[in-house]
Write an enzyme that holds these catalytic residues in place. Structure first.
Site, PDB file in Angstrom:
ATOM      1  N   LYS A  41       0.829  -1.309   0.047  1.00  0.00           N
ATOM      2  CA  LYS A  41      -0.071  -0.048   0.024  1.00  0.00           C
ATOM      3  C   LYS A  41       0.696   1.400  -0.218  1.00  0.00           C
ATOM      4  O   LYS A  41       2.000   1.191   0.524  1.00  0.00           O
ATOM      5  CB  LYS A  41      -1.009   0.044   1.262  1.00  0.00           C
ATOM      6  CG  LYS A  41      -1.739   1.380   1.595  1.00  0.00           C
ATOM      7  CD  LYS A  41      -2.652   1.599   0.341  1.00  0.00           C
ATOM      8  CE  LYS A  41      -3.560   2.674   0.738  1.00  0.00           C
ATOM      9  NZ  LYS A  41      -4.320   3.098  -0.475  1.00  0.00           N
ATOM     10  N   ASN A  87     -13.435   4.254  -5.282  1.00  0.00           N
ATOM     11  CA  ASN A  87     -12.800   4.359  -3.926  1.00  0.00           C
ATOM     12  C   ASN A  87     -12.415   5.642  -3.586  1.00  0.00           C
ATOM     13  O   ASN A  87     -12.082   6.403  -4.290  1.00  0.00           O
ATOM     14  CB  ASN A  87     -11.710   3.294  -3.916  1.00  0.00           C
ATOM     15  CG  ASN A  87     -10.343   3.877  -4.268  1.00  0.00           C
ATOM     16  OD1 ASN A  87      -9.788   4.636  -3.423  1.00  0.00           O
ATOM     17  ND2 ASN A  87     -10.033   3.753  -5.348  1.00  0.00           N
ATOM     18  N   CYS A 136      -2.395  10.060  -5.897  1.00  0.00           N
ATOM     19  CA  CYS A 136      -3.638   9.870  -5.043  1.00  0.00           C
ATOM     20  C   CYS A 136      -4.688  10.930  -5.215  1.00  0.00           C
ATOM     21  O   CYS A 136      -4.488  11.989  -4.989  1.00  0.00           O
ATOM     22  CB  CYS A 136      -3.009   9.690  -3.531  1.00  0.00           C
ATOM     23  SG  CYS A 136      -4.679   9.397  -2.574  1.00  0.00           S
ATOM     24  N   GLY A 186      -6.182  -4.408  -9.616  1.00  0.00           N
ATOM     25  CA  GLY A 186      -6.729  -3.799  -8.329  1.00  0.00           C
ATOM     26  C   GLY A 186      -8.162  -4.302  -8.042  1.00  0.00           C
ATOM     27  O   GLY A 186      -8.435  -5.140  -7.322  1.00  0.00           O
TER      28      GLY A 186
HETATM   29  O1  RRO Z   1      -5.910   5.285  -0.466  1.00  0.00           O
HETATM   30  C1  RRO Z   1      -6.569   6.015  -1.616  1.00  0.00           C
HETATM   31  O2  RRO Z   1      -7.705   6.449  -1.506  1.00  0.00           O
HETATM   32  C2  RRO Z   1      -5.838   5.702  -2.963  1.00  0.00           C
HETATM   33  C3  RRO Z   1      -4.873   5.853  -3.445  1.00  0.00           C
HETATM   34 BR1  RRO Z   1      -3.162   6.383  -2.314  1.00  0.00          BR
HETATM   35  C4  RRO Z   1      -4.469   5.824  -4.767  1.00  0.00           C
HETATM   36  O3  RRO Z   1      -3.176   6.141  -5.172  1.00  0.00           O
HETATM   37  N1  RRO Z   1      -5.139   5.550  -5.633  1.00  0.00           N
HETATM   38  C5  RRO Z   1      -6.549   5.312  -5.205  1.00  0.00           C
HETATM   39  O4  RRO Z   1      -7.252   5.044  -5.934  1.00  0.00           O
HETATM   40  N2  RRO Z   1      -6.843   5.496  -4.012  1.00  0.00           N
END
Ligand code: RRO
Length: 309
Positions: free
Chosen positions: A45, A69, A128, A269
């Site tokens: 992560k 997400n 992100c 993913g």
């Molecule tokens: O943790 C997240 O919300 C997240 C990250 Br760091 C990312 O790089 N891509 C994503 O879809 N969620």
């Protein structure tokens, strides 16, 4: 015999399939399970300086076309991952550490300590989409260049960038120039398509809680965007910077499309979250069958060879 192994920046992967950062890779138990699975690597992560709980739930929602997400970087903090990395290397597959940050100064702090833990590769996450009030670094070439410069001098293992999707050739070119100036060893694209919105019309509501329901889209629906970005950067660098293709891989044929566009490896993913670790064996079998049917013995034989009309 069909060979699904691949090499990125001199590092050999027993299979071209691996988890995308974020998918089943936050805790020690999840990372060990990836080590024991059919995944060709263990990707952590994205980590921050402090441990984080992440955004309020619900923060992930799967639907037939993909997922949305807004996890908000839940992770153990970089010190915990630095301690875990040496142990994770026992599985005989590369360990990729994903480094993030809540501000520019976080990146070098994490990069120095994680580099000392000697993962096989480091991926710097410039994309992100889910921290309220913080734009994606990868959409700002100047900030991207500052961050790349600061970590480049600290990282001695192969260093890559996790990029957001770009939607215009001008943006591919600007980022390509930035990347070309700093000796980046590999690229991974795309991160989720940021700030989409999924609505449940029965409940007349959004489906995730953070940011009023806005979040990063993944899965089947983003495949054409992912392929376009893989292809654009493969052509910009004439295949000289290895690319990990991420986005929309559900079956072996999707992976084959990524390879044709120029991906030397493929991350999953949404399908991993939805189907679990067994998806690696299925994908390995499916891509093997596709390559065998087409008479290819290795990925190298069809890498980047998609035909233009
Ligand atoms: O943790 C997240 O919300 C997240 C990250 Br760091 C990312 O790089 N891509 C994503 O879809 N969620």
């Amino acid at each position: 015999m069909t060979d699904l192994s691949t090499t990125i920046a001199g590092v050999r992967f027993p299979s071209c399939f691996m988890n995308a950062a974020g998918a089943l890779c936050v805790t020690r138990e999840e990372l060990v399970a990836l080590g024991q699975s059919g995944s060709g690597a263990i990707v952590t992560k994205s980590m921050t300086v402090e441990p984080r709980q992440g955004n309020p739930e619900p923060r992930y929602y799967g639907f037939p076309g993909g997922s949305i997400n807004s996890m908000g970087l839940p992770n153990l903090g970089y010190k915990a991952y630095a301690e875990l990395i040496p142990d994770l290397k026992r599985f005989g597959k590369p360990v990729i550490a994903s480094v993030a940050g809540l501000c520019e100064d976080d990146f070098p702090i994490i990069a120095a300590v994680i580099n000392a833990a000697q993962p096989d590769l480091i991926e710097v996450n410039l994309s992100c989409p889910n921290i309220p009030g913080k734009p994606q670094i990868g959409y700002d070439p100047e900030t991207s260049e500052r961050v790349i410069k600061r970590v480049r001098s600290l990282i001695t293992v192969p260093m890559g960038l996790k990029l957001p999707p770009y939607f215009d050739p001008a943006h591919h070119e600007v980022m390509g120039k930035v990347i070309g100036r700093h000796g980046v060893d590999f690229l991974n694209m795309i991160n989720s398509v940021g700030n989409g919105l999924v609505v449940d019309p029965e409940r007349e509501a959004v489906v995730i809680k953070p940011k009023g329901g806005f979040g990063g889209l993944g899965g089947r629906i983003i495949k054409p965007v992912a392929l376009a970005n893989v292809r654009a950067f493969y052509k910009l660098f004439q295949g000289k910077i290895p690319i990990i293709g991420t986005g929309g891989v559900v079956d072996g044929m999707d992976a084959f499309e990524h390879v044709l566009c120029g991906a030397s490896a493929v991350q999953i993913g949404t399908v991993l979250v939805e189907e679990g670790l067994g998806s690696f064996d299925r994908l390995n079998n499916e891509l093997t069958a596709v390559l065998a049917r087409k008479g290819y013995r290795s990925l190298a034989e069809c890498l980047g060879t998609v035909r233009e009309l």
